[in-house]
Design a protein around this motif. Structure first.
Motif, PDB file in Angstrom:
ATOM      1  N   MET A   1       0.830  -1.203   0.000  1.00 37.12           N
ATOM      2  CA  MET A   1       0.000   0.000   0.000  1.00 37.12           C
ATOM      3  C   MET A   1       0.865   1.254   0.000  1.00 37.12           C
ATOM      4  O   MET A   1       1.911   1.308   0.639  1.00 37.12           O
ATOM      5  CB  MET A   1      -0.898   0.030   1.226  1.00 37.12           C
ATOM      6  N   ILE A   2       0.411   2.251  -0.781  1.00 34.36           N
ATOM      7  CA  ILE A   2       1.119   3.533  -0.819  1.00 34.36           C
ATOM      8  C   ILE A   2       0.198   4.600  -0.244  1.00 34.36           C
ATOM      9  O   ILE A   2      -0.984   4.667  -0.597  1.00 34.36           O
ATOM     10  CB  ILE A   2       1.501   3.918  -2.267  1.00 34.36           C
ATOM     11  N   LEU A   3       0.732   5.387   0.679  1.00 35.88           N
ATOM     12  CA  LEU A   3      -0.004   6.560   1.173  1.00 35.88           C
ATOM     13  C   LEU A   3       0.581   7.777   0.464  1.00 35.88           C
ATOM     14  O   LEU A   3       1.742   8.153   0.711  1.00 35.88           O
ATOM     15  CB  LEU A   3       0.151   6.685   2.694  1.00 35.88           C
TER      16      LEU A   3
ATOM     17  N   GLU B   1     -10.753  15.836   2.584  1.00 40.27           N
ATOM     18  CA  GLU B   1     -11.167  14.460   2.319  1.00 40.27           C
ATOM     19  C   GLU B   1      -9.965  13.576   2.019  1.00 40.27           C
ATOM     20  O   GLU B   1      -8.992  14.035   1.415  1.00 40.27           O
ATOM     21  CB  GLU B   1     -12.124  14.434   1.117  1.00 40.27           C
ATOM     22  N   VAL B   2     -10.040  12.356   2.434  1.00 41.42           N
ATOM     23  CA  VAL B   2      -9.006  11.371   2.124  1.00 41.42           C
ATOM     24  C   VAL B   2      -9.648  10.332   1.207  1.00 41.42           C
ATOM     25  O   VAL B   2     -10.795   9.943   1.407  1.00 41.42           O
ATOM     26  CB  VAL B   2      -8.478  10.729   3.420  1.00 41.42           C
ATOM     27  N   TRP B   3      -8.882   9.921   0.209  1.00 44.94           N
ATOM     28  CA  TRP B   3      -9.446   9.054  -0.822  1.00 44.94           C
ATOM     29  C   TRP B   3      -8.867   7.644  -0.731  1.00 44.94           C
ATOM     30  O   TRP B   3      -7.708   7.441  -0.412  1.00 44.94           O
ATOM     31  CB  TRP B   3      -9.155   9.624  -2.224  1.00 44.94           C
ATOM     32  N   ALA B   4      -9.699   6.686  -1.031  1.00 44.46           N
ATOM     33  CA  ALA B   4      -9.252   5.285  -1.104  1.00 44.46           C
ATOM     34  C   ALA B   4     -10.027   4.616  -2.233  1.00 44.46           C
ATOM     35  O   ALA B   4     -10.864   5.253  -2.872  1.00 44.46           O
ATOM     36  CB  ALA B   4      -9.507   4.571   0.212  1.00 44.46           C
TER      37      ALA B   4
ATOM     38  N   GLY C   1     -10.415  -6.704  -0.185  1.00 44.24           N
ATOM     39  CA  GLY C   1      -8.975  -6.557  -0.151  1.00 44.24           C
ATOM     40  C   GLY C   1      -8.653  -5.253   0.555  1.00 44.24           C
ATOM     41  O   GLY C   1      -9.487  -4.666   1.233  1.00 44.24           O
ATOM     42  N   VAL C   2      -7.455  -4.818   0.398  1.00 41.17           N
ATOM     43  CA  VAL C   2      -7.047  -3.557   0.996  1.00 41.17           C
ATOM     44  C   VAL C   2      -6.851  -2.569  -0.138  1.00 41.17           C
ATOM     45  O   VAL C   2      -6.332  -2.933  -1.190  1.00 41.17           O
ATOM     46  CB  VAL C   2      -5.730  -3.752   1.781  1.00 41.17           C
ATOM     47  N   SER C   3      -7.317  -1.354   0.057  1.00 37.10           N
ATOM     48  CA  SER C   3      -7.119  -0.347  -0.976  1.00 37.10           C
ATOM     49  C   SER C   3      -5.624  -0.187  -1.239  1.00 37.10           C
ATOM     50  O   SER C   3      -4.851  -0.003  -0.302  1.00 37.10           O
ATOM     51  CB  SER C   3      -7.705   0.984  -0.506  1.00 37.10           C
ATOM     52  N   PRO C   4      -5.187  -0.296  -2.469  1.00 37.17           N
ATOM     53  CA  PRO C   4      -3.734  -0.212  -2.715  1.00 37.17           C
ATOM     54  C   PRO C   4      -3.172   1.186  -2.488  1.00 37.17           C
ATOM     55  O   PRO C   4      -1.966   1.324  -2.269  1.00 37.17           O
ATOM     56  CB  PRO C   4      -3.588  -0.637  -4.177  1.00 37.17           C
ATOM     57  N   VAL C   5      -4.038   2.192  -2.549  1.00 38.84           N
ATOM     58  CA  VAL C   5      -3.526   3.549  -2.288  1.00 38.84           C
ATOM     59  C   VAL C   5      -4.494   4.282  -1.371  1.00 38.84           C
ATOM     60  O   VAL C   5      -5.692   4.018  -1.367  1.00 38.84           O
ATOM     61  CB  VAL C   5      -3.364   4.386  -3.589  1.00 38.84           C
ATOM     62  N   ILE C   6      -3.927   5.157  -0.578  1.00 36.86           N
ATOM     63  CA  ILE C   6      -4.704   6.135   0.184  1.00 36.86           C
ATOM     64  C   ILE C   6      -4.125   7.485  -0.216  1.00 36.86           C
ATOM     65  O   ILE C   6      -2.897   7.651  -0.242  1.00 36.86           O
ATOM     66  CB  ILE C   6      -4.561   5.931   1.702  1.00 36.86           C
ATOM     67  N   ILE C   7      -4.999   8.414  -0.549  1.00 35.81           N
ATOM     68  CA  ILE C   7      -4.510   9.708  -1.029  1.00 35.81           C
ATOM     69  C   ILE C   7      -5.121  10.818  -0.185  1.00 35.81           C
ATOM     70  O   ILE C   7      -6.332  10.832   0.071  1.00 35.81           O
ATOM     71  CB  ILE C   7      -4.878   9.913  -2.516  1.00 35.81           C
TER      72      ILE C   7
END
Lengths: 701, 277
Positions: B115-117, B176-179, B200-206
């Motif tokens: 995962m990338i933040l 806002e934070v995006w997933a 699953g797990v969101s691969p990115v959180i932005i």
């Protein structure tokens, strides 16, 4: 042959109307006193006759022979002692007798075994359909009367149907009837087989109503015996013990009597019940969130057959923060419920990097140990904590773990490899991409593992750094324990250095723990192909496979040698001589295999009986006779007369000669040509007119 | 026979030798779930990232069973990502985009469960018309296989993977934070207060809340950057740490917390079955 025929020019009603009209005119003429009334009437009738077109037909008629259908039943039930000889003798005698009758032909039909039993009805229908109905003078059936297609029997026949039954008056048979048996059953849940014992025929008084001693064998091992009197239905509960085929054989010995029963082949039945697992319940306990935890979750959650109960220790008891409880999303670990009350509900408990830190009390671990010894399964995926003072090995669970950690941790890249045992073990055999000597492409490496000393009874199937045991599997009591000494199987999933088959490996370890039959080390498999040939496969951890001794249904044995087809796999194709219950063993594993129907249909009912064919014989005025009373004489009677009876020395059956003929060279000649008809009608009408006219009067005058 | 084995052994040995041993820092990261950040080349941003992840690691160690090692800086063009689980990527205007090979590695990392933040660190000025990180981010992330995104819904597992959260503040808050967007048609199961999203797990959180600065602690263990003012500010910093903990728990345990609502039901069923038997 000569005859009169009509070839009407108009429809019959019109012609009849014309004739009636002519008669009415005649009557009217008579009433009016007309002199020519007979002539008028004749003219009208002649016109009507002309319209009917009378013609003369002539031809040559030939007499045709009569046909007798002689059907003999040669099915397996007719091979019971004495019956074949009876049939042969009757066949010879009847052939001779019928052959001696004038103008009679014999059509022989032989019925043999079909997979659906004895199909006399179809054979008879086919034979009758092939012959002209007007020539069939009789049908004689030589059989035991056990036809398996009563629906196909013709409802009637153009000639008498005689049923001559084989067998003796004293024939009797005791048989096992399976009324109801399920094809599938949940493992460890009883399923009901409904059965009864049935006596047929002339049961000797000494045995009537005395119970039969039923023996019930599950997978070839005797489980219980019970006495069941004939005619009483029994609901027999049977528990499928394992996944896959459970063969339940039920049978009783032939009763000892002065007159032995006809056959003992219907005294037993083999029922195959496919054991199906209920949903598997897996308890996953993660000691801490770590990179490999989601690997376990992905594996267990993608399996629709698994109910996963997962607990992760997110916060150890010794760490606290000042955050109020209602701002936290933590729930208590219901340890007592899981490890004391409910533990037997789980098929597998996985400890994933679990460290003993006072959350589980020692008696819980003790309970888990007991759970395994009684048939449960534990899988330990150990990280470095295994080598610390918080190791599971130091808990009461340690006594059943298949390895004892030394405290040393290898922190170096290493390549997981299969041992010789691993090549043979179904859990690791054939894992895709396994390292092969001399081949550059192989699995990715792992980076850390703990050193353990394996239990001498355990199997080391994978090794890691410095050839130290990596994956160890062992059986404890009735249960199983597997231990993976590294927590880095997730690197395969991440594709580090190409990765490896992590999900497949973990799936197999988990399912081996839960005793999935496909992953048993020692297994004897029999795959039945469509043509009833059997592929026997022996999977073993040993280097050699012993020959398989096969016991046939009739008690004879034969030996099959297996050839090696892969590491730990030996197999051979074998063709069984026929359906029935086969028992295969190599001295260690025994397997029972049922081929074909649970009991051959031919031997379901063996006592000769006219119940099925009798109605047809009765409908055609034929006879149902026993050959044991003597072969009947053959006579001829007229159609419609009783076709059987008692003679001086023996019974007689009759055929009805049909006197069928064929006609050839038919000619068709009109009685009078058209112009002659015209002349006749016109002449009669003219004469009548003249008679009523003046000419007649003049002459009289 | 013996010399054959010897030759075979040598062959295996040479094959093993031919393999380059991975960077010891990365081995460490794999062993200890070390948090990693992308080195951008901007000195103060990189040191803030390192200090931030060190602060988060410290809080995790203090409060949870996760005890990460020293944070490590990742050079996307050089380092193998397959040993990592979590990557913090501050977006700066000056950083050079990674090479195509690095993008291949990044995509594999996202696909295989990493995962990338992404942090645009512009929560204070975004929307005011000033220079925004969003454009740069769009440019950087364009070659990545990122699923459709949506603002994190209130029933996302991130809001309850350790603490109960309503907002995800960093040094700034309110953005806002995006997933990964919830799949269309996801519905709450009966009796469950939230939908079961993101199996699953969101691969990115932005987001743009500059989390590393809120998490950052210096050598002396004290916060480096000020957050808000007074007690409210400290509360915001606490919330930022809680977000960090939730985020790491989410990365490591996936939808574990979503499933836990089913556990009482499963145990109930076991009890019922026992009664039936």
């Amino acid at each position: 042959m000569t005859g009169l025929s009509f070839d009407p020019l108009l429809p019959w009603p019109l012609i009849i109307s014309a004739a009636i009209l002519a008669l009415l005119v005649t009557v009217w003429s008579l009433w009016r006193g007309l002199r020519g009334w007979p002539l008028r009437g004749l003219a009208g009738l002649a016109a009507a006759a002309a319209l009917a077109g009378p013609a003369l037909e002539s031809g040559i008629r030939n007499k045709l022979s009569d046909i007798v259908v002689l059907l003999d039943d040669r099915s397996a039930s007719q091979s019971l002692p004495g019956r074949a000889a009876q049939t042969d003798a009757a066949l010879d005698d009847l052939t001779r007798q019928i052959g001696a009758l004038p103008d009679t032909e014999i059509r022989r039909v032989t019925v043999t075994d079909d997979s659906d039993g004895t199909l006399i009805g179809s054979a008879l229908t086919r034979a009758l359909a092939a012959e002209p109905q007007t020539r069939v003078a009789g049908v004689v059936l030589l059989t035991d009367g056990q036809s398996h297609d009563p629906a196909m029997l013709p409802s009637g026949a153009p000639a008498p149907v005689h049923v001559l039954l084989t067998g003796e008056q004293t024939d009797w048979d005791r048989r096992l009837v399976i009324e109801e048996a399920p094809a599938y059953g949940l493992i460890d849940q009883p399923v009901i087989i409904r059965l009864r014992i049935e006596d047929q025929g002339a049961v000797p008084a000494e045995i009537a109503q005395s119970p039969a001693r039923l023996r019930i064998l599950v997978d070839g091992e005797e489980t219980r015996t019970l006495d069941l009197p004939p005619g009483v239905p029994l609901d027999l509960p049977v528990v499928p013990q394992h996944a896959g085929q459970n063969v339940i054989s039920i049978g009783f010995d032939a009763p000892q009597t002065s007159t032995p029963e006809l056959t003992d082949r219907n005294n037993s039945a083999a029922i195959q019940i496919t054991g199906v697992r209920d949903r598997l319940r897996v308890l996953l306990v993660s000691g801490e969130p770590h990179a490999g935890e989601r690997t376990w979750r992905n594996l267990l959650k993608s399996d629709a057959n698994v109910d996963l109960i997962h607990f992760t220790i997110l916060r150890p008891p010794d760490k606290m923060d000042a955050v109020p409880v209602d701002e936290m999303s933590l729930i208590a670990f219901p340890t007592q419920e899981l490890f004391l009350d409910r533990i037997r509900d789980f098929d597998l408990i996985i400890f994933d990097r679990y460290r003993v830190r006072g959350i589980l009390m020692p008696q819980y671990f003790d309970n888990i140990r007991r759970y395994v010894e009684e048939g449960g399964a534990v899988l330990v995926s150990a990280g470095p904590e295994m080598s610390t003072v918080e190791s599971l090995n130091l808990s009461p669970l340690g006594s059943i773990l298949p390895g004892r950690p030394t405290g040393r941790i290898y922190e170096q890249p290493f390549l997981p490899e299969l041992t010789d045992e691993g090549q043979r073990h179904p859990v690791t055999a054939g894992l895709p991409g396994a390292p092969v000597e001399g081949q550059e492409k192989h699995w990715g490496r792992w980076l850390r593992m703990s050193q353990v000393i394996p239990d001498p009874n355990a199997q080391v199937v994978m090794t890691g750094a410095e050839d130290q045991p990596l994956l160890i599997m062992n059986r404890v009591g009735k249960g199983r324990v597997a231990m993976l000494n590294s927590d880095q199987v997730w690197l395969w999933g991440r594709g580090f250095e190409g990765g490896g088959p992590q999900l497949e490996l973990l799936r197999r370890i988990a399912h081996w723990s839960m005793k999935e039959p496909e992953l048993e080390e020692e297994a004897l498999l029999a795959d039945v192909a469509g043509d009833l040939s059997v592929t026997i496969t022996r999977r073993t951890m040993a280097a050699e496979a012993k020959p398989i001794r096969i016991t046939r249904p009739d008690g004879e044995t034969e030996t099959v040698n297996l050839a090696q087809t892969g590491p730990g796999r030996f197999s051979e194709r074998w063709t069984p001589p026929g359906p029935g219950l086969y028992r295969m063993t190599d001295g260690e594993i025994t397997r029972v295999m049922a081929l074909g129907p649970s009991a051959p249909r031919e031997f379901e009912e063996t006592v000769a009986s006219g119940d099925k064919l009798g109605p047809l014989a009765q409908a055609t005025q034929g006879a149902v006779l026993r050959l044991s009373d003597g072969i009947p004489a053959v006579r001829t009677v007229r159609e419609g007369r009783p076709a059987h009876g008692q003679g001086v020395s023996r019974d007689w059956i009759a055929i009805t000669p049909r006197h069928a003929t064929s006609t050839s060279g038919v000619t068709h000649r009109p009685l009078l040509p058209g112009w002659a008809w015209l002349l006749l009608v016109a002449g009669l009408a003219l004469t009548g007119w003249l008679a009523e006219g003046r000419g007649w009067k003049l002459r009289r005058a | 026979m013996r010399w054959l084995l010897l030759v075979a052994g040598l062959l295996v040995a040479t094959v093993a030798q031919a393999q380059v041993d991975p960077d010891p820092r990365l081995i460490q990261a794999a062993d200890e779930v070390a948090l990693a950040y992308v080195v951008t080349g901007e000195g103060d941003v990189d040191s803030a990232s390192e200090a931030g992840l060190r602060g988060l690691s410290q809080v995790l160690t203090d409060r949870t069973t996760v005890e990460p090692g020293e944070p490590i800086g990742i050079d996307l063009n050089r380092d193998d990502l397959s040993l990592l689980t979590f990557l913090y990527w501050p977006v700066t205007e000056t950083q050079a985009p990674p090479t195509p090979q690095a993008y291949v590695r990044l995509n594999h990392f996202l696909r295989s469960g990493g995962m990338i933040l992404f942090d645009t660190r512009d929560g204070d000025i975004a929307g005011l018309g000033g220079p925004e990180g969003a454009g740069v981010l769009r440019q950087l992330a364009a070659p990545l296989d990122i699923p459709p995104l949506a603002p994190i819904p209130v029933d996302h597992v991130l809001t309850r993977s350790f603490y109960l959260l309503h907002d995800f503040p960093g040094r700034y808050q309110g953005r806002e934070v995006w997933a990964e967007a919830p799949p269309a048609g996801a519905e709450a199961a009966e009796g469950v207060p939230f939908r079961n999203l993101n199996d699953g797990v969101s691969p990115v959180i932005i987001g743009g809340n500059s989390w590393s600065e809120a998490w950052a602690i210096g050598e002396n263990g004290l916060p480096i950057y000020s957050v808000g003012s007074g007690l409210d500010g400290e509360r915001q910093r606490e919330m930022a740490y809680r977000f960090g903990i939730n985020l790491i728990m989410y990365v490591l345990t996936g939808n574990y917390k979503s499933d836990q609502v089913h556990v009482p039901a499963l145990l109930d069923r076991l009890r019922r079955e026992e009664v039936m038997q």
